[in-house]
Design an enzyme around this catalytic site. Structure first.
Site, PDB file in Angstrom:
ATOM      1  N   CYS A  14      -3.095  32.921  65.351  1.00  0.00           N
ATOM      2  CA  CYS A  14      -2.526  32.862  66.710  1.00  0.00           C
ATOM      3  C   CYS A  14      -2.932  34.079  67.538  1.00  0.00           C
ATOM      4  CB  CYS A  14      -1.003  32.747  66.618  1.00  0.00           C
ATOM      5  SG  CYS A  14      -0.152  32.894  68.196  1.00  0.00           S
ATOM      6  N   CYS A  71      -0.087  35.850  69.374  1.00  0.00           N
ATOM      7  CA  CYS A  71       0.746  36.576  68.407  1.00  0.00           C
ATOM      8  C   CYS A  71       0.194  37.982  68.177  1.00  0.00           C
ATOM      9  CB  CYS A  71       0.802  35.827  67.075  1.00  0.00           C
ATOM     10  SG  CYS A  71       1.564  34.194  67.163  1.00  0.00           S
TER      11      CYS A  71
END
Length: 320
Positions: A57, A60
């Site tokens: 991600c 993230c």
């Protein structure tokens, strides 16, 4: 942001130790199996932020370092737990996390706030600060933190930022619903008055809980509402100002001007007009100006600098 539900029976929020805790004590990787200990139990003393992420991600990877930096800056007042949803999907599924990064904040064993997606550092800091205010309000032994939160709310209200003031007052009340804070309750009512939501303000005062109904803060805000209701029908300031300028002994116009000035937030000017009316004719309309000044003082509160100063000025006029 998620809505903040009332907390369970409060426990004292953890105070920062004399020495800053090691990063490993404040930030840790966790799992579904360790969630109860690392988050639910740990959040009984300090807020715990849970970062649901995954190695693939991109957002993230942007958010993670910001969260870590902000948590370390709080020096032990909040902790961060990171959960890789690829390895441990169960808790994320239970919380209905549909996209990552997803951040949840827990306090006293319950989720109290959160957000989805990567946020800039300024918004992450604001998120953590709001969480710390909630924790401070709930920690009955942390009186200084509660006082700080009340001071911040008052400052926001005085600056006209009723949204921020309402949020802080609301969090204080939700943090300990069994021991309502009269200052916070009155503060919410004042926010409604400033926003000219007088009917809602009256509803709140009609339903004020018995345990705080006789508090001086509630009495003060009742007076503030009464004055605001009077002022709502006072008339336009320019027209009243012109009337007084044409005839300085038009006491009715001066009295209405004072109410209109109060409604516009010009407290000192409103007091000045009433003091001038007392000086010119203290007995007019059964001492209406002096009695209205007393209502103003009740609305401001006994320790407000304007109340203290104006009482002295009134005394010098009455007893000269």
């Amino acid at each position: 942001m998620f809505s903040i539900p009332p907390a369970n029976k409060p426990v004292a929020a953890g105070a920062a130790p004399a020495a800053a805790p090691a990063a490993g004590d404040l930030i840790k990787d966790s799992s579904d199996r360790a969630f109860m200990a690392d988050v639910i139990e740990a959040s009984q003393s300090v807020p715990v932020i849970v970062d649901f992420w995954a190695p693939w991600c991109g957002p993230c990877k942007q958010l993670g370092p910001i969260l870590e930096k902000t948590v370390l800056a709080a020096k032990g007042k909040v902790r961060l737990v990171k959960i890789d949803t690829d390895k441990d999907p169960m808790v994320a599924s239970q919380l209905r996390v549909q996209s990552i990064p997803a951040v949840y904040a827990f306090f006293q064993g319950r989720p109290v706030d959160g957000f989805m997606g990567a946020l800039p550092e300024s918004q992450v800091k604001a998120f953590v600060e709001k969480l710390l205010k909630l924790a401070g309000a709930a920690g009955g032994g942390e009186g200084d933190i509660l006082e700080e939160a009340l001071a911040q709310a008052k400052e926001a209200l005085e600056a006209g930022d009723t949204q921020t003031a309402s949020e802080i007052y609301g969090e204080i009340l939700q943090a300990d619903p069994e021991n309502l804070n009269a200052v916070a309750y009155a503060g919410l009512v004042r926010c409604l008055i400033v926003n000219d939501e007088l009917a809602r303000a009256k509803q709140m005062l009609d339903k004020v809980p018995e345990q705080i109904a006789k508090d001086k803060e509630i009495a003060a805000v009742r007076s503030a509402l009464e004055v605001a209701e009077q002022a709502a029908n006072a008339g336009p300031i320019p027209e009243l100002t012109e009337k007084v300028a044409r005839n300085e002994d038009d006491h009715e116009a001066r009295f209405d001007l004072a109410l209109a000035l109060f409604a516009a937030g010009r407290r000192e000017a409103a007091v000045d007009e009433l003091l001038e009316l007392v000086r010119r004719d203290r007995a007019w309309n059964d001492e209406a100006a002096r009695k209205q000044l007393v209502k103003f003082f009740e609305a401001f509160g006994p320790t407000d600098p304007l109340t203290v100063q104006s009482r002295r000025r009134l005394s010098s006029i009455l007893f000269r």
